[in-house]
Design an enzyme around this catalytic site. Structure first.
Site, PDB file in Angstrom:
ATOM      1  N   ASN A   1       0.822  -1.213   0.000  1.00 20.08           N
ATOM      2  CA  ASN A   1       0.000   0.000   0.000  1.00 20.08           C
ATOM      3  C   ASN A   1       0.855   1.261   0.000  1.00 20.08           C
ATOM      4  OD1 ASN A   1      -2.027  -1.805   0.142  1.00 20.08           O
ATOM      5  ND2 ASN A   1      -2.568  -1.421   2.282  1.00 20.08           N
ATOM      6  N   VAL A   2       0.325   2.278  -0.637  1.00 24.42           N
ATOM      7  CA  VAL A   2       1.052   3.550  -0.732  1.00 24.42           C
ATOM      8  C   VAL A   2       0.388   4.616   0.133  1.00 24.42           C
ATOM      9  CG1 VAL A   2       1.814   3.020  -3.100  1.00 24.42           C
ATOM     10  CG2 VAL A   2      -0.278   4.345  -2.773  1.00 24.42           C
TER      11      VAL A   2
ATOM     12  N   HIS B   1       5.769  -0.753  -2.850  1.00 24.75           N
ATOM     13  CA  HIS B   1       5.294   0.011  -4.008  1.00 24.75           C
ATOM     14  C   HIS B   1       5.358   1.517  -3.787  1.00 24.75           C
ATOM     15  CE1 HIS B   1       2.856  -3.769  -5.441  1.00 24.75           C
ATOM     16  NE2 HIS B   1       4.152  -3.865  -5.676  1.00 24.75           N
TER      17      HIS B   1
ATOM     18  N   CYS C   1      17.678  14.038  -9.686  1.00 23.33           N
ATOM     19  CA  CYS C   1      18.741  14.972  -9.287  1.00 23.33           C
ATOM     20  C   CYS C   1      18.900  15.029  -7.772  1.00 23.33           C
ATOM     21  CB  CYS C   1      18.458  16.372  -9.837  1.00 23.33           C
ATOM     22  SG  CYS C   1      17.339  17.328  -8.799  1.00 23.33           S
TER      23      CYS C   1
ATOM     24  N   CYS D   1      10.241  19.542  -9.627  1.00 18.59           N
ATOM     25  CA  CYS D   1      11.292  19.275  -8.632  1.00 18.59           C
ATOM     26  C   CYS D   1      11.768  20.609  -8.056  1.00 18.59           C
ATOM     27  CB  CYS D   1      12.443  18.533  -9.303  1.00 18.59           C
ATOM     28  SG  CYS D   1      13.902  18.414  -8.259  1.00 18.59           S
TER      29      CYS D   1
ATOM     30  N   THR E   1      -4.897  -8.807   0.164  1.00 15.87           N
ATOM     31  CA  THR E   1      -4.275  -8.677  -1.165  1.00 15.87           C
ATOM     32  C   THR E   1      -4.827  -9.756  -2.092  1.00 15.87           C
ATOM     33  OG1 THR E   1      -2.226  -8.684  -2.450  1.00 15.87           O
ATOM     34  CG2 THR E   1      -2.212 -10.000  -0.428  1.00 15.87           C
TER      35      THR E   1
ATOM     36  N   ASN F   1      -8.841 -12.632   4.112  1.00 19.31           N
ATOM     37  CA  ASN F   1      -9.442 -12.077   2.896  1.00 19.31           C
ATOM     38  C   ASN F   1     -10.876 -12.597   2.792  1.00 19.31           C
ATOM     39  OD1 ASN F   1      -9.997 -11.303   0.120  1.00 19.31           O
ATOM     40  ND2 ASN F   1      -7.789 -11.205  -0.188  1.00 19.31           N
TER      41      ASN F   1
ATOM     42  N   GLU G   1     -12.425 -12.961   0.104  1.00 23.86           N
ATOM     43  CA  GLU G   1     -12.525 -13.702  -1.165  1.00 23.86           C
ATOM     44  C   GLU G   1     -11.354 -14.675  -1.273  1.00 23.86           C
ATOM     45  OE1 GLU G   1     -14.934 -12.962  -3.408  1.00 23.86           O
ATOM     46  OE2 GLU G   1     -15.690 -11.163  -2.395  1.00 23.86           O
TER      47      GLU G   1
HETATM   48  C1  BJW Z   1     -10.380  -7.191   1.804  1.00 16.64           C
HETATM   49  C2  BJW Z   1     -11.333  -6.310   2.231  1.00 16.64           C
HETATM   50  C3  BJW Z   1     -11.422  -6.173   3.601  1.00 16.64           C
HETATM   51  C4  BJW Z   1     -11.427  -6.290   0.030  1.00 16.64           C
HETATM   52  N1  BJW Z   1     -10.636  -6.884   4.376  1.00 16.64           N
HETATM   53  N2  BJW Z   1      -9.573  -7.916   2.500  1.00 16.64           N
HETATM   54  C5  BJW Z   1       2.829 -11.541 -16.480  1.00 16.64           C
HETATM   55  C6  BJW Z   1       2.970 -12.515 -15.510  1.00 16.64           C
HETATM   56  C7  BJW Z   1       3.537 -12.226 -14.285  1.00 16.64           C
HETATM   57  C8  BJW Z   1       3.977 -10.958 -13.993  1.00 16.64           C
HETATM   58  C9  BJW Z   1       3.817  -9.990 -14.940  1.00 16.64           C
HETATM   59  C10 BJW Z   1       3.276 -10.271 -16.180  1.00 16.64           C
HETATM   60  N3  BJW Z   1       3.264  -9.135 -16.914  1.00 16.64           N
HETATM   61  C11 BJW Z   1       3.791  -8.133 -16.165  1.00 16.64           C
HETATM   62  C12 BJW Z   1       4.130  -8.650 -14.977  1.00 16.64           C
HETATM   63  C13 BJW Z   1       4.723  -7.917 -13.855  1.00 16.64           C
HETATM   64  C14 BJW Z   1       3.700  -7.052 -13.137  1.00 16.64           C
HETATM   65  C15 BJW Z   1       2.538  -7.907 -12.640  1.00 16.64           C
HETATM   66  O1  BJW Z   1       2.619  -8.561 -11.628  1.00 16.64           O
HETATM   67  N4  BJW Z   1       1.419  -7.902 -13.360  1.00 16.64           N
HETATM   68  C16 BJW Z   1       0.285  -8.750 -13.014  1.00 16.64           C
HETATM   69  C17 BJW Z   1      -0.956  -7.875 -12.741  1.00 16.64           C
HETATM   70  C18 BJW Z   1       0.085  -9.711 -14.147  1.00 16.64           C
HETATM   71  N5  BJW Z   1       4.427  -6.484 -12.029  1.00 16.64           N
HETATM   72  C19 BJW Z   1       5.140  -5.380 -12.187  1.00 16.64           C
HETATM   73  O2  BJW Z   1       5.173  -4.772 -13.223  1.00 16.64           O
HETATM   74  C20 BJW Z   1       5.975  -4.959 -10.990  1.00 16.64           C
HETATM   75  N6  BJW Z   1       7.308  -4.790 -11.416  1.00 16.64           N
HETATM   76  C21 BJW Z   1       8.043  -5.811 -11.867  1.00 16.64           C
HETATM   77  O3  BJW Z   1       7.648  -6.963 -11.818  1.00 16.64           O
HETATM   78  O4  BJW Z   1       9.261  -5.461 -12.390  1.00 16.64           O
HETATM   79  C22 BJW Z   1       9.956  -6.449 -13.183  1.00 16.64           C
HETATM   80  C23 BJW Z   1       9.135  -6.772 -14.450  1.00 16.64           C
HETATM   81  C24 BJW Z   1       8.617  -5.767 -15.217  1.00 16.64           C
HETATM   82  C25 BJW Z   1       7.872  -6.075 -16.365  1.00 16.64           C
HETATM   83  C26 BJW Z   1       7.636  -7.390 -16.749  1.00 16.64           C
HETATM   84  C27 BJW Z   1       8.153  -8.404 -15.932  1.00 16.64           C
HETATM   85  C28 BJW Z   1       8.928  -8.089 -14.800  1.00 16.64           C
HETATM   86  C29 BJW Z   1       5.473  -3.643 -10.454  1.00 16.64           C
HETATM   87  C30 BJW Z   1       4.109  -3.761  -9.872  1.00 16.64           C
HETATM   88  C31 BJW Z   1       3.630  -2.380  -9.450  1.00 16.64           C
HETATM   89  C32 BJW Z   1       2.201  -2.407  -8.935  1.00 16.64           C
HETATM   90  N7  BJW Z   1       1.744  -1.066  -8.809  1.00 16.64           N
HETATM   91  C33 BJW Z   1       0.440  -0.807  -8.236  1.00 16.64           C
HETATM   92  C34 BJW Z   1       0.188   0.702  -8.214  1.00 16.64           C
HETATM   93  C35 BJW Z   1       1.010   1.341  -7.081  1.00 16.64           C
HETATM   94  C36 BJW Z   1       0.933   2.833  -7.109  1.00 16.64           C
HETATM   95  C37 BJW Z   1      -0.443   3.348  -6.827  1.00 16.64           C
HETATM   96  O5  BJW Z   1      -1.130   2.972  -5.864  1.00 16.64           O
HETATM   97  O6  BJW Z   1      -0.869   4.192  -7.596  1.00 16.64           O
HETATM   98  O7  BJW Z   1       0.383  -1.358  -6.911  1.00 16.64           O
HETATM   99  S1  BJW Z   1      -0.895  -1.673  -9.088  1.00 16.64           S
HETATM  100  C38 BJW Z   1      -1.775  -2.106  -7.633  1.00 16.64           C
HETATM  101  O8  BJW Z   1      -1.755  -3.539  -7.440  1.00 16.64           O
HETATM  102  C39 BJW Z   1      -0.985  -1.496  -6.472  1.00 16.64           C
HETATM  103  C40 BJW Z   1      -1.114  -2.576  -5.431  1.00 16.64           C
HETATM  104  O9  BJW Z   1      -0.103  -2.431  -4.456  1.00 16.64           O
HETATM  105  C41 BJW Z   1      -1.009  -3.845  -6.243  1.00 16.64           C
HETATM  106  C42 BJW Z   1      -1.583  -5.046  -5.560  1.00 16.64           C
HETATM  107  O10 BJW Z   1      -2.937  -4.898  -5.339  1.00 16.64           O
HETATM  108  P1  BJW Z   1      -3.580  -5.424  -3.977  1.00 16.64           P
HETATM  109  O11 BJW Z   1      -3.037  -4.662  -2.843  1.00 16.64           O
HETATM  110  O12 BJW Z   1      -3.473  -6.880  -3.913  1.00 16.64           O
HETATM  111  O13 BJW Z   1      -5.103  -4.924  -4.142  1.00 16.64           O
HETATM  112  P2  BJW Z   1      -6.295  -5.607  -4.956  1.00 16.64           P
HETATM  113  O14 BJW Z   1      -7.296  -4.553  -5.191  1.00 16.64           O
HETATM  114  O15 BJW Z   1      -5.819  -6.367  -6.118  1.00 16.64           O
HETATM  115  O16 BJW Z   1      -6.887  -6.677  -3.932  1.00 16.64           O
HETATM  116  C43 BJW Z   1      -7.563  -6.298  -2.749  1.00 16.64           C
HETATM  117  C44 BJW Z   1      -7.884  -7.548  -1.979  1.00 16.64           C
HETATM  118  O17 BJW Z   1      -8.463  -7.154  -0.749  1.00 16.64           O
HETATM  119  C45 BJW Z   1      -8.900  -8.462  -2.683  1.00 16.64           C
HETATM  120  O18 BJW Z   1      -8.426  -9.797  -2.651  1.00 16.64           O
HETATM  121  C46 BJW Z   1     -10.153  -8.332  -1.823  1.00 16.64           C
HETATM  122  O19 BJW Z   1     -10.912  -9.547  -1.744  1.00 16.64           O
HETATM  123  C47 BJW Z   1      -9.573  -7.960  -0.485  1.00 16.64           C
HETATM  124  N8  BJW Z   1     -10.465  -7.183   0.374  1.00 16.64           N
HETATM  125  N9  BJW Z   1     -11.975  -5.760   1.111  1.00 16.64           N
HETATM  126  C48 BJW Z   1      -9.716  -7.732   3.823  1.00 16.64           C
HETATM  127  N10 BJW Z   1     -12.352  -5.321   4.122  1.00 16.64           N
END
Ligand code: BJW
Length: 240
Positions: free
Chosen positions: A91-92, A108, A120, A138, A179, A204, A206
């Site tokens: 989380n951010v 993240h 810079c 900047c 997550t 979670n 779900e």
């Molecule tokens: C509750 C609830 C309650 C609801 N109580 N629970 C193909 C295969 C594999 C990997 C890749 C691929 N193609 C590209 C990739 C890499 C890519 C990736 O993983 N993509 C997949 C989506 C396929 N990853 C990247 O690009 C990362 N970098 C990287 O890998 O570098 C090397 C590389 C690059 C390129 C290609 C290959 C390698 C960087 C990832 C950056 C993610 N950025 C974000 C935005 C951050 C900035 C911002 O906020 O603006 O990060 S995207 C977004 O997703 C954010 C989150 O941190 C992240 C994860 O989401 P999270 O936290 O899991 O949230 P949700 O909404 O998905 O889930 C919420 C959950 O809560 C749900 O399960 C609900 O059920 C639950 N819930 N209410 C408890 N009350």
């Protein structure tokens, strides 16, 4: 108190849902209304920095009005009771810091920090809401500033990632909270803990891709389920 002292936690957007911060996927998630490709990639930022900054300014305003919930507070309390406790977050929003957690690894980035697109100077904290100018610049060199967050296709901060993998290799218990476990490399961390014989508990409402693999699944909202689970652990002297 339990003999278990080494705990790792991985949090995602779901832990902040009840604080009013939208998640990304699923019902009401940001990616239902906005395209990640338009807003959360380096390419999108290069193409239209103003659009990307307007989206971040809106989210900063929304998050700025949110407070930590009972799940954030339970994690801060847990940290105070345990010898080794590391909170890894995707989380951010900065709500773990507000709740009083200390040992936090941000995978993240943080929406309250900016950095120079020319690199810079070190990143800086900026809590202005509303932002005085969009896009912000900047203060050192006048180049475009960007949110200090990790977009798709970008590498995670190396030190944070190394620490996270190391912590997951040696923890005895890992809590995975709110997550969807689909974004790499964060989604691999619970699997590393499992491979190293940790007891992994997923909180979670779900099912996720890791639900079948973990040691225990606790359904329901994190704000209700986590404090209850933690109280049971405290009372019973062992993890439930
Ligand atoms: C509750 C609830 C309650 C609801 N109580 N629970 C193909 C295969 C594999 C990997 C890749 C691929 N193609 C590209 C990739 C890499 C890519 C990736 O993983 N993509 C997949 C989506 C396929 N990853 C990247 O690009 C990362 N970098 C990287 O890998 O570098 C090397 C590389 C690059 C390129 C290609 C290959 C390698 C960087 C990832 C950056 C993610 N950025 C974000 C935005 C951050 C900035 C911002 O906020 O603006 O990060 S995207 C977004 O997703 C954010 C989150 O941190 C992240 C994860 O989401 P999270 O936290 O899991 O949230 P949700 O909404 O998905 O889930 C919420 C959950 O809560 C749900 O399960 C609900 O059920 C639950 N819930 N209410 C408890 N009350």
């Amino acid at each position: 108190m339990s003999k278990i002292q080494s705990v790792a936690v991985l949090t995602g957007a779901g832990i902040s849902a009840e604080s009013g911060v939208p998640t990304f996927r699923g019902e009401g998630g940001l990616w239902r209304s906005y395209r990640a490709e338009d807003l959360a990639t380096p390419y999108a930022f290069r193409r239209d920095p103003k659009l990307v900054w307007e989206w971040y300014a809106w989210r900063r305003s929304l998050i700025g009005a949110c407070q930590p919930n009972a799940a954030h507070l339970a994690l801060a309390e847990m940290e105070a009771h345990l010898d080794e406790f590391v909170l890894i977050t995707q989380n951010v929003d900065g709500l773990h810091q507000l709740a009083g957690s200390q040992n936090i690894v941000e995978l993240h980035g943080n929406i309250w920090r900016m950095r120079c697109t020319r690199d810079c100077c070190p990143s800086w904290e900026d809590r202005c809401d509303p932002l005085p100018e969009i896009p912000p610049l900047c203060p050192s060199c006048g180049a475009l500033a960007r949110p200090d967050v990790v977009w798709f296709g970008e590498s995670l901060p190396g030190e944070a990632l190394d620490t996270a993998f190391e912590v997951c290799r040696r923890c005895q218990v890992m809590l995975v909270i709110g997550t969807s476990a689909v974004v790499q490399p964060a989604a691999s961390l619970p699997l590393v803990a499992l491979q190293n014989d940790a007891y992994v508990v997923e909180f979670n409402p779900e099912a996720t891709p890791i639900s079948e693999a973990v040691s225990q699944v606790v359904g329901g909202s994190a704000a209700e389920a986590l404090p209850r689970w933690w109280r049971r652990w405290l009372a019973g002297g062992r993890h439930p």
